[in-house]
Design an enzyme around this catalytic site. Structure first.
Site, PDB file in Angstrom:
ATOM      1  N   ARG A 115      11.542  -5.968   5.285  1.00 31.75           N
ATOM      2  CA  ARG A 115      11.316  -4.521   5.151  1.00 31.75           C
ATOM      3  C   ARG A 115      12.235  -3.733   6.082  1.00 31.75           C
ATOM      4  NH1 ARG A 115       5.338  -2.102   5.255  1.00 31.75           N
ATOM      5  NH2 ARG A 115       5.215  -2.906   7.373  1.00 31.75           N
ATOM      6  N   LYS A 123       0.834  -1.210   0.000  1.00 38.58           N
ATOM      7  CA  LYS A 123       0.000   0.000   0.000  1.00 38.58           C
ATOM      8  C   LYS A 123       0.874   1.269   0.000  1.00 38.58           C
ATOM      9  CE  LYS A 123      -2.431  -1.025   3.727  1.00 38.58           C
ATOM     10  NZ  LYS A 123      -1.883  -2.352   4.121  1.00 38.58           N
TER      11      LYS A 123
END
Ligand code: AMP
Length: 230
Positions: free
Chosen positions: A129, A15
């Protein structure tokens, strides 16, 4: 007038990456609830102190507070220019709060894009991440590494692993998301606003699908490429 979009989908679906791309390509302002909260926590503001415990443990911040904070950011120029909400709404109560606000401003939502991806892809992405502790830029150790290992390309600050990207918290966030996502998806489907977008594979493949979606609905033409000065 720009498009007013909501991005839905589990943590790690992309997103934030898609919101940044939509901002670059179309000029819609990206707004990430999680990023806003993390910024407030870093700055040790009153809001930061209130939300800190929720954010670090991966639990949801109470609806009324989230709606108040997010709608207070949606100024008139921003409604006109278009925006992409990333991570908000997360519950139907938040979706209703957002809808009430937008309708009262005569600027209803254009669409809700739901990113879909298999769980194994989400786990791989979240565990790799890295984010910049200062400016919030997002990297991935394999898929999107910085130029210098562990250092942000944008502001040269050290990259960190988000507290809520630790293995146990990831599983908790995915569990919460599964429970919350269904009614929210149903909410936007009922309103005819829901648009699924496949988000496995490369970022570029997701961008290409998003570009086709926006074009098909006539939501906005991409910004013209800048001419080289000469
Ligand atoms: P994210 O970066 O979107 O994964 O959000 C990180 C954390 O911020 C979440 O695990 C929640 O604690 C909090 N948060 C972000 N968005 C919301 C929201 N819409 N409602 C409640 N809590 C949120």
């Amino acid at each position: 007038m720009g498009a007013r979009l909501v991005l839905l989908g589990p943590p790690g679906a992309g997103k934030g990456t898609l919101a940044a791309w939509l901002s670059q390509q179309y000029g819609f302002t990206p707004m990430s609830t999680g990023e806003l909260f993390r910024q407030q926590i870093r700055r040790r503001t009153a809001l930061g102190r209130t939300v800190s415990e929720y954010v670090t443990s991966g639990r949801l911040v109470p609806d009324a507070l989230v709606v108040k904070v997010m709608t207070s950011q949606l100024t008139r120029p921003l409604l006109q220019r278009g925006f992409v909400l990333d991570g908000f709404p997360r519950t139907t109560a938040q979706a209703e709060g957002l809808e009430r606000f937008l309708v009262s401003r005569k600027a209803p939502l254009t669409g809700a894009i739901v990113l879909t991806s298999p769980v194994r892809v989400l786990l791989r992405r979240l565990s790799g991440r890295r984010v910049c502790g200062r400016c919030g830029a997002i990297y991935h150790v394999r898929n999107m590494p910085p130029k210098r290992s562990g250092i942000c390309d944008r502001c040269q600050s050290p990259l960190i692993i988000r507290k809520d990207d630790q293995a146990d918290t990831i599983r908790e966030r995915l569990r919460i998301n599964r429970a919350q996502a269904k009614p929210l998806v149903a909410y936007y489907r009922r309103r005819g606003l829901l648009h699924p977008l496949r988000a496995d594979g490369s970022s570029q493949a997701m961008f290409d699908r998003a570009a086709r979606l926006l074009k098909a609905h006539g939501w906005a033409a991409p910004r013209p490429a800048r001419r080289a000065r000469g």
